[in-house]
Design an enzyme around this catalytic site. Structure first.
Site, PDB file in Angstrom:
ATOM      1  N   THR A  37      -0.262 -24.984 -15.321  1.00  0.00           N
ATOM      2  CA  THR A  37      -1.698 -24.974 -14.938  1.00  0.00           C
ATOM      3  C   THR A  37      -2.655 -24.337 -15.724  1.00  0.00           C
ATOM      4  OG1 THR A  37      -0.888 -22.642 -14.081  1.00  0.00           O
ATOM      5  CG2 THR A  37      -0.542 -24.472 -12.533  1.00  0.00           C
TER       6      THR A  37
ATOM      7  N   GLU B 265      20.142 -18.592 -18.491  1.00  0.00           N
ATOM      8  CA  GLU B 265      20.219 -18.166 -20.107  1.00  0.00           C
ATOM      9  C   GLU B 265      19.394 -18.664 -20.765  1.00  0.00           C
ATOM     10  OE1 GLU B 265      22.674 -16.283 -21.323  1.00  0.00           O
ATOM     11  OE2 GLU B 265      23.836 -16.054 -19.315  1.00  0.00           O
TER      12      GLU B 265
ATOM     13  N   ASN C 190      -2.733 -24.887 -18.790  1.00  0.00           N
ATOM     14  CA  ASN C 190      -3.111 -25.867 -19.757  1.00  0.00           C
ATOM     15  C   ASN C 190      -4.280 -26.754 -19.543  1.00  0.00           C
ATOM     16  OD1 ASN C 190       0.341 -26.599 -20.731  1.00  0.00           O
ATOM     17  ND2 ASN C 190      -1.000 -25.214 -21.999  1.00  0.00           N
TER      18      ASN C 190
ATOM     19  N   ASP D  60       7.265 -26.808 -26.554  1.00  0.00           N
ATOM     20  CA  ASP D  60       6.084 -26.209 -27.137  1.00  0.00           C
ATOM     21  C   ASP D  60       6.151 -26.659 -28.835  1.00  0.00           C
ATOM     22  OD1 ASP D  60       3.635 -24.758 -27.399  1.00  0.00           O
ATOM     23  OD2 ASP D  60       4.586 -23.068 -27.498  1.00  0.00           O
TER      24      ASP D  60
HETATM   25  C1  IPE Z   1       3.473 -23.779 -22.663  1.00  0.00           C
HETATM   26  O1  IPE Z   1       3.185 -23.948 -23.699  1.00  0.00           O
HETATM   27  C2  IPE Z   1       3.460 -25.014 -21.801  1.00  0.00           C
HETATM   28  C3  IPE Z   1       3.929 -26.230 -21.956  1.00  0.00           C
HETATM   29  C4  IPE Z   1       4.940 -26.340 -23.128  1.00  0.00           C
HETATM   30  C5  IPE Z   1       3.637 -27.321 -21.219  1.00  0.00           C
HETATM   31  P1  IPE Z   1       1.707 -23.237 -24.342  1.00  0.00           P
HETATM   32  O2  IPE Z   1       1.550 -23.585 -25.523  1.00  0.00           O
HETATM   33  O3  IPE Z   1       0.671 -23.658 -23.303  1.00  0.00           O
HETATM   34  O4  IPE Z   1       2.022 -21.741 -24.083  1.00  0.00           O
HETATM   35  P2  IPE Z   1       1.427 -20.279 -24.493  1.00  0.00           P
HETATM   36  O5  IPE Z   1      -0.139 -20.497 -24.166  1.00  0.00           O
HETATM   37  O6  IPE Z   1       1.415 -20.448 -25.723  1.00  0.00           O
HETATM   38  O7  IPE Z   1       1.981 -19.184 -23.540  1.00  0.00           O
HETATM   39  C1  IPE Z   2       3.080 -27.872 -26.127  1.00  0.00           C
HETATM   40  O1  IPE Z   2       2.565 -28.187 -27.189  1.00  0.00           O
HETATM   41  C2  IPE Z   2       2.543 -29.364 -25.173  1.00  0.00           C
HETATM   42  C3  IPE Z   2       1.662 -28.738 -24.109  1.00  0.00           C
HETATM   43  C4  IPE Z   2       1.154 -27.505 -23.859  1.00  0.00           C
HETATM   44  C5  IPE Z   2       0.941 -29.880 -23.394  1.00  0.00           C
HETATM   45  P1  IPE Z   2       1.141 -27.544 -27.563  1.00  0.00           P
HETATM   46  O2  IPE Z   2       0.144 -28.449 -27.331  1.00  0.00           O
HETATM   47  O3  IPE Z   2       1.049 -25.957 -27.038  1.00  0.00           O
HETATM   48  O4  IPE Z   2       1.434 -26.999 -29.307  1.00  0.00           O
HETATM   49  P2  IPE Z   2       1.074 -25.889 -30.137  1.00  0.00           P
HETATM   50  O5  IPE Z   2       1.593 -24.766 -29.331  1.00  0.00           O
HETATM   51  O6  IPE Z   2      -0.471 -25.713 -29.942  1.00  0.00           O
HETATM   52  O7  IPE Z   2       1.724 -26.098 -31.325  1.00  0.00           O
HETATM   53 MG    MG Z   3       1.877 -24.180 -27.421  1.00  0.00          MG
END
Ligand code: IPE
Ligand code: IPE
Ligand code: MG
Length: 227
Positions: free
Chosen positions: A60, A194, A62, A14
């Site tokens: 899912t 963990e 995303n 993330d």
């Molecule tokens: C979690 O990240 C999913 C992935 C890293 C693929 P998100 O950015 O989608 O998570 P939330 O929405 O902050 O929980």
């Molecule tokens: C995680 O990075 C990758 C995916 C969820 C595809 P993010 O796209 O959620 O990045 P932030 O959280 O907006 O910085």
């Molecule tokens: Mg994110």
């Protein structure tokens, strides 16, 4: 004594979007940097003796992001699976896909499936790519499959109905990007993992940061309910 190198590490990758924003770049720029980093970490994990690395690339949830961002991500998966991930499995890594690939553009699904099929099944290192993955969907699908078969399940037979059939449970789950949650990642499998949370945004989570997480893990005592 248990080995201090975890056998299976999961990473919630993330922070790509915020990493790009800090550089006044489009989110896609961050996703590209994230994919490059993922490949570097997979090579590193293989080198230090980790057997399974599961990377959460798309949840899912995303799939409800704007089409433009998703198209960019699908373009990246196409490119990286035909070049960089291919290089990984040509160099003896197995590739496994977990998630519902039927909901992805057809050619992307096909490319991912080919990566899975063409990689060596008996390699010592497995890269598990979680894409359109959701722990709750995985559990509900498994329940429905058991019901259709008219079979009662136990923990072991239920595990075999999950996408992760044949994979050990994760020992360590790392989340980059500062959020302290699992966001539907390995919901059933993470029961005794963990957890390691860091504010470092995924594209900056380099080998050194990865080693720091492993070192932190190695100092923990895993009791599994015992005293
Ligand atoms: C979690 O990240 C999913 C992935 C890293 C693929 P998100 O950015 O989608 O998570 P939330 O929405 O902050 O929980
Ligand atoms: C995680 O990075 C990758 C995916 C969820 C595809 P993010 O796209 O959620 O990045 P932030 O959280 O907006 O910085
Ligand atoms: Mg994110």
């Amino acid at each position: 004594m248990e080995s201090t190198i975890p056998r299976h590490v999961g990473i919630i990758m993330d922070g790509n979007g915020r990493w790009a924003k800090k550089r006044i770049q489009p989110r896609a720029f961050g996703h590209r940097a994230g994919m490059n980093n993922m490949i570097a970490l997979a090579e590193h994990a293989q080198k230090i003796g980790i057997e399974y690395l599961t990377v959460y690339a798309l949840s899912t949830e995303n799939l409800s992001r704007p089409k433009e961002e998703l198209d960019g991500l699908f373009g990246l998966f196409r490119k990286y699976f035909t070049v960089n991930v291919k290089k990984l499995y040509v160099e003896n890594a197995r590739v496994r896909i977990i998630g519902d690939i039927s909901a992805l553009p057809e050619d992307v699904g096909k490319i991912l499936k080919e990566g899975e099929d063409n990689s060596p099944p008996d390699a010592k290192f497995t890269l598990v790519f979680a894409i359109n993955y959701g722990g709750r969907n995985e559990i509900v699908n498994a329940v429905n499959r058991a019901v259709e078969r008219g079979e009662k399940v136990d923990k072991e037979s239920f595990s075999r109905l999950l996408y992760t059939d044949g994979l050990p449970d994760p020992d360590l789950i790392i989340r980059t990007g500062g959020e302290i949650r699992l966001s539907n990642f390995l919901t059933f499998q993470s029961a005794y993992a963990e957890l390691y949370f860091t504010d470092v945004l995924f594209p900056d989570f380099d080998k050194k940061e990865f080693d720091r997480a492993i070192e932190n893990y190695s100092k923990r005592e895993r009791r599994f309910g015992r005293i």
